[in-house]
Write an enzyme that holds these catalytic residues in place. Structure first.
Site, short mmCIF file in Angstrom:
data_model
loop_
_atom_site.label_atom_id
_atom_site.label_comp_id
_atom_site.label_asym_id
_atom_site.label_seq_id
_atom_site.Cartn_x
_atom_site.Cartn_y
_atom_site.Cartn_z
N ASP A 216 -6.93 50.26 6.98
CA ASP A 216 -5.56 50.23 6.78
C ASP A 216 -5.06 51.16 5.86
O ASP A 216 -6.00 51.72 4.93
CB ASP A 216 -5.02 48.66 5.99
CG ASP A 216 -5.20 47.58 6.86
OD1 ASP A 216 -5.41 47.76 7.99
OD2 ASP A 216 -5.76 46.57 6.58
N MET A 217 -3.78 51.72 5.79
CA MET A 217 -3.45 52.64 5.01
C MET A 217 -3.68 52.60 3.50
O MET A 217 -4.02 53.71 2.97
CB MET A 217 -1.88 52.71 5.01
CG MET A 217 -1.31 53.89 4.21
SD MET A 217 0.39 54.23 4.32
CE MET A 217 1.13 52.77 3.40
#
Length: 324
Positions: A138-139
Site C-alpha cells: 500500500d502507498m
C-alpha cells in the site's frame, strides 16, 4: 525493441470445466487478463493446435500454446525518482519502499510511482508485464519488495507467491494489548458497502495471516506478522477483524481516540502519525535463476521507530506513576 513470448502448458485436471480465458488467467498470472484476452482474440493462443473462443470450456489434458510478442510499455514514462535498492542483479531488484510512494499508476496517481522510477532506473524493464512488479505494498506501507527484470524471473516469482514458498514478514503496531500470538484464517474480498475498503466476506479469497507479540505496551502491541497469502490490505483487514486495528490506519482503524493518561506530547505524536504503522521488514525467496534461497531484512523507518519509542516511554512513565 519487442520480446517474443513462447509458453506451453497442459491444462491440469483441477481446472476442468473452466473457460479458456479463466484457465490461462490462472496458469499465466504474470500477464494481465486484458493482455491474455487480446492474445486469444488475435490468434496467439491455441488449444491442441486450434484457435478457440475465450469462453470455450476446457476439460483438462489440453495443450495450450502461446506465441505472442510483448511491446515495450508506452503508456508510462520513466521518472528520475530515488530508489532505495537493497540488492540487484540481472534477474531481480529488491527495493525498500518508503511511505507515500504509490507502486503502480492509477486514478489520482498517474505519475510519480514506483513503476515510473523502475522504468527510469532500468528502461528494459518496460518489456516485462507491469514493469516487473510481482507484488504490491500500500502507498503508506514501507519496506521490502521484489521486482523482476525479465519475464522468466517474473513467472518464477509469481509461482513462488502462488505456492507460498516466498516468505514475507512484517512489523506493525496494533491498537490494544494482545494476550498472545495467533493466526487469522478468514477470506478477504471487496467490502459490501464501502468500495474503497476490503473486508472479511464469505465470498472472498482465502487469506491467512500469522502474528506474534514482540512487545506489549500500555495500550498498544508491537507485533510481527507473516503472510501465507497476499490479498489487498490483508494485514490491515485481518487485524481490524480481530479488533486490533493498526495504529494510524485511517481506513480500518476508526476515528482517532485519545490515549487515557498519556502526556500531551504522546497524544500529539500518535495523532500526527497519519499512516498505518506497518513495515515489510523481511523478504526471502528462491532466486529465479540460481535457485539459491536468499533473504533480506531492513530496519524500521524513522517515523515508525519514533512512534514505537514514544509508546515505550509512555508505558514506562505510566508504570512509574503507579509506583508512587
Amino acid at each position: 525493441m519487442s520480446e517474443k513470448i513462447e509458453l506451453e502448458v497442459v491444462v491440469p485436471g483441477e481446472l476442468t470445466g473452466k473457460r479458456l480465458d479463466q484457465v490461462i488467467a490462472q496458469l499465466f498470472s504474470e500477464f494481465s487478463r486484458t493482455r491474455l484476452q487480446s492474445w486469444i482474440k488475435d490468434g496467439f493462443v491455441t488449444v491442441d493446435g486450434k484457435q478457440v473462443r475465450p469462453r470455450e470450456k476446457l476439460y483438462g489434458g489440453e495443450r495450450i500454446r502461446v506465441n505472442a510478442t510483448v511491446e515495450p510499455m508506452e503508456a508510462h514514462a520513466g521518472e528520475d525518482i530515488p530508489l532505495d535498492i537493497v540488492y540487484e542483479d540481472d534477474q531481480i531488484i529488491i527495493v525498500n519502499k518508503p511511505a507515500g510512494l504509490v507502486v503502480h499508476p492509477a486514478i489520482g496517481h498517474r505519475t510519480g510511482t514506483l513503476l515510473n522510477a523502475l522504468l527510469h532506473h532500468f528502461p528494459d524493464i518496460a518489456l516485462v508485464p507491469r514493469a516487473g512488479i510481482v507484488h504490491r505494498l500500500d502507498m503508506d506501507t514501507t519496506g521490502l519488495m521484489v521486482v523482476a527484470k525479465t519475464i522468466q524471473a517474473q513467472t518464477e516469482l509469481v509461482c513462488q507467491l502462488q505456492d507460498r514458498s516466498m516468505g514475507r514478514e512484517y512489523e506493525a503496531i496494533a491498537q490494544g494489548v494482545m494476550t498472545g500470538g495467533g493466526c487469522v484464517d478468514e477470506p478477504i474480498g471487496r467490502h459490501p458497502k464501502n468500495r474503497l475498503k476490503m473486508g472479511v466476506v464469505k465470498s472472498g479469497k482465502d487469506a491467512v495471516t500469522h502474528y506474534r507479540v514482540l512487545h506489549k505496551l500500555r495500550l498498544h502491541t508491537h507485533v510481527r506478522l507473516k503472510l501465507e497469502t497476499g490479498r489487498t490490505h490483508q494485514i490491515r483487514v485481518h487485524m481490524a477483524h480481530i479488533n486490533y486495528p493498526l495504529a494510524g490506519d485511517q481506513l480500518y482503524g476508526g476515528r482517532f481516540r485519545m490515549m487515557k493518561g498519556a502526556s500531551e506530547e504522546m497524544q500529539e505524536t500518535l495523532q500526527g502519525f497519519k499512516r498505518q504503522a506497518l513495515h515489510a521488514k523481511k523478504l526471502e525467496l528462491w532466486h529465479p535463476a540460481t535457485r539459491e534461497m536468499m533473504c533480506w531484512e531492513v530496519d524500521l523507518p524513522e517515523d515508525f521507530q519514533q512512534l514505537l519509542a514514544a509508546l515505550q516511554q509512555d508505558s514506562k512513565d505510566y508504570v512509574d506513576d503507579d509506583d508512587y
